[in-house]
Design a protein around this motif. Structure first.
Motif, PDB file in Angstrom:
ATOM      1  N   ASP A 145       0.856  -1.174   0.000  1.00 47.89           N
ATOM      2  CA  ASP A 145       0.000   0.000   0.000  1.00 47.89           C
ATOM      3  C   ASP A 145       0.893   1.225   0.000  1.00 47.89           C
ATOM      4  O   ASP A 145       1.725   1.399   0.896  1.00 47.89           O
ATOM      5  CB  ASP A 145      -0.899   0.036   1.239  1.00 47.89           C
ATOM      6  CG  ASP A 145      -1.937  -1.066   1.202  1.00 47.89           C
ATOM      7  OD1 ASP A 145      -2.315  -1.470   0.087  1.00 47.89           O
ATOM      8  OD2 ASP A 145      -2.363  -1.511   2.276  1.00 47.89           O
ATOM      9  N   ASP A 146       0.708   2.060  -1.017  1.00 46.93           N
ATOM     10  CA  ASP A 146       1.516   3.267  -1.101  1.00 46.93           C
ATOM     11  C   ASP A 146       0.808   4.355  -0.312  1.00 46.93           C
ATOM     12  O   ASP A 146      -0.213   4.905  -0.740  1.00 46.93           O
ATOM     13  CB  ASP A 146       1.699   3.671  -2.561  1.00 46.93           C
ATOM     14  CG  ASP A 146       2.749   4.752  -2.713  1.00 46.93           C
ATOM     15  OD1 ASP A 146       3.414   5.064  -1.705  1.00 46.93           O
ATOM     16  OD2 ASP A 146       2.903   5.271  -3.829  1.00 46.93           O
ATOM     17  N   ASP A 159       2.127   7.216   0.573  1.00 46.30           N
ATOM     18  CA  ASP A 159       2.628   8.554   0.267  1.00 46.30           C
ATOM     19  C   ASP A 159       1.762   9.274  -0.751  1.00 46.30           C
ATOM     20  O   ASP A 159       1.732  10.503  -0.787  1.00 46.30           O
ATOM     21  CB  ASP A 159       4.065   8.481  -0.262  1.00 46.30           C
ATOM     22  CG  ASP A 159       5.025   8.023   0.820  1.00 46.30           C
ATOM     23  OD1 ASP A 159       4.708   8.255   2.004  1.00 46.30           O
ATOM     24  OD2 ASP A 159       6.072   7.446   0.487  1.00 46.30           O
ATOM     25  N   THR A 160       1.047   8.561  -1.598  1.00 49.40           N
ATOM     26  CA  THR A 160       0.225   9.222  -2.612  1.00 49.40           C
ATOM     27  C   THR A 160      -1.160   9.485  -2.053  1.00 49.40           C
ATOM     28  O   THR A 160      -1.734   8.670  -1.333  1.00 49.40           O
ATOM     29  CB  THR A 160       0.107   8.354  -3.875  1.00 49.40           C
ATOM     30  OG1 THR A 160      -0.474   7.107  -3.520  1.00 49.40           O
ATOM     31  CG2 THR A 160       1.469   8.136  -4.503  1.00 49.40           C
ATOM     32  N   ASP A 161      -1.696  10.638  -2.392  1.00 50.75           N
ATOM     33  CA  ASP A 161      -3.046  11.012  -1.963  1.00 50.75           C
ATOM     34  C   ASP A 161      -3.988  10.781  -3.119  1.00 50.75           C
ATOM     35  O   ASP A 161      -3.894  11.411  -4.161  1.00 50.75           O
ATOM     36  CB  ASP A 161      -3.092  12.491  -1.547  1.00 50.75           C
ATOM     37  CG  ASP A 161      -2.276  12.738  -0.289  1.00 50.75           C
ATOM     38  OD1 ASP A 161      -2.158  11.799   0.505  1.00 50.75           O
ATOM     39  OD2 ASP A 161      -1.768  13.856  -0.121  1.00 50.75           O
ATOM     40  N   THR A 162      -4.942   9.900  -2.938  1.00 49.23           N
ATOM     41  CA  THR A 162      -5.906   9.612  -3.994  1.00 49.23           C
ATOM     42  C   THR A 162      -7.313  10.016  -3.589  1.00 49.23           C
ATOM     43  O   THR A 162      -8.252   9.731  -4.304  1.00 49.23           O
ATOM     44  CB  THR A 162      -5.884   8.109  -4.331  1.00 49.23           C
ATOM     45  OG1 THR A 162      -6.154   7.375  -3.141  1.00 49.23           O
ATOM     46  CG2 THR A 162      -4.543   7.701  -4.908  1.00 49.23           C
ATOM     47  N   ASP A 163      -7.463  10.653  -2.454  1.00 39.89           N
ATOM     48  CA  ASP A 163      -8.785  11.063  -2.016  1.00 39.89           C
ATOM     49  C   ASP A 163      -9.282  12.229  -2.867  1.00 39.89           C
ATOM     50  O   ASP A 163      -8.547  13.114  -3.264  1.00 39.89           O
ATOM     51  CB  ASP A 163      -8.766  11.509  -0.552  1.00 39.89           C
ATOM     52  CG  ASP A 163      -8.546  10.337   0.391  1.00 39.89           C
ATOM     53  OD1 ASP A 163      -8.758   9.198  -0.077  1.00 39.89           O
ATOM     54  OD2 ASP A 163      -8.174  10.566   1.547  1.00 39.89           O
ATOM     55  N   ASP A 181      -8.902  15.855  -1.158  1.00 39.18           N
ATOM     56  CA  ASP A 181      -7.621  16.532  -1.286  1.00 39.18           C
ATOM     57  C   ASP A 181      -7.501  17.207  -2.656  1.00 39.18           C
ATOM     58  O   ASP A 181      -6.977  18.305  -2.770  1.00 39.18           O
ATOM     59  CB  ASP A 181      -6.462  15.555  -1.095  1.00 39.18           C
ATOM     60  CG  ASP A 181      -6.418  15.015   0.335  1.00 39.18           C
ATOM     61  OD1 ASP A 181      -6.999  15.679   1.227  1.00 39.18           O
ATOM     62  OD2 ASP A 181      -5.815  13.946   0.546  1.00 39.18           O
ATOM     63  N   VAL A 182      -8.007  16.567  -3.703  1.00 38.96           N
ATOM     64  CA  VAL A 182      -7.915  17.138  -5.045  1.00 38.96           C
ATOM     65  C   VAL A 182      -8.793  18.379  -5.148  1.00 38.96           C
ATOM     66  O   VAL A 182      -8.418  19.373  -5.724  1.00 38.96           O
ATOM     67  CB  VAL A 182      -8.337  16.088  -6.102  1.00 38.96           C
ATOM     68  CG1 VAL A 182      -8.421  16.698  -7.478  1.00 38.96           C
ATOM     69  CG2 VAL A 182      -7.366  14.919  -6.078  1.00 38.96           C
ATOM     70  N   GLU A 221      -7.104  21.441  -3.347  1.00 33.55           N
ATOM     71  CA  GLU A 221      -5.923  21.984  -3.986  1.00 33.55           C
ATOM     72  C   GLU A 221      -6.233  22.529  -5.365  1.00 33.55           C
ATOM     73  O   GLU A 221      -5.814  23.632  -5.701  1.00 33.55           O
ATOM     74  CB  GLU A 221      -4.848  20.891  -4.088  1.00 33.55           C
ATOM     75  CG  GLU A 221      -4.296  20.464  -2.756  1.00 33.55           C
ATOM     76  CD  GLU A 221      -3.359  19.277  -2.893  1.00 33.55           C
ATOM     77  OE1 GLU A 221      -3.072  18.853  -4.023  1.00 33.55           O
ATOM     78  OE2 GLU A 221      -2.915  18.766  -1.848  1.00 33.55           O
TER      79      GLU A 221
END
Length: 140
Positions: free
Chosen positions: A119-120, A122-126, A129-130, A133
């Protein structure tokens, strides 16, 4: 005459000491050799037992011999000095070559068990969050 007896005693003590250490070294090497030989033979015996078990697992899965460690150990013991004969007989009986346990191709089940799930984090896939930003609203 006194000096000869002292010289003779010194020589005798030196020879006695050398003889003592020689026999101690000989005993250590003699019995240590049996220890090393026994250890080596046990390693070979265990390796060949695992080889027979791996062979039965791949050549005859689901049979009574598959996973039977006692039978495998008995076969290896029975053919102790005739391992080539054992491997040839197994090849003739089951029709596939006898490989070492690490030479067999891995099964699909074994691959699935050995795979790690990564499971990565560090990446934000939610989408929240997009949207914060980038300013875009997520599709609902």
């Amino acid at each position: 005459m006194n000096s000869k007896s002292v010289l003779q005693a010194t020589k005798s003590a030196r020879n006695s000491t050398i003889r003592y250490y020689f026999f101690v070294l000989f005993a250590i090497l003699f019995f240590g050799g049996f220890l090393v030989k026994s250890y080596y033979e046990e390693k070979i015996f265990d390796r060949d037992t695992r080889r027979v078990l791996a062979y039965y697992k791949h050549a005859a899965p689901g049979t009574i011999h598959d996973g039977d460690e006692r039978q495998a150990r008995y076969l290896v013991w029975k053919y102790k000095n005739k391992k080539d004969k054992l491997w040839r007989r197994l090849e003739v009986k089951y029709g596939s070559p006898v490989l070492h346990e690490w030479e067999w191709p891995e099964d699909e089940e074994d691959k699935k068990e050995n795979e790690e799930v990564v499971d990565d984090l560090d990446t934000d896939t939610d989408a929240d969050d997009v949207s914060e930003e980038g300013g875009e609203e997520p599709d609902l």
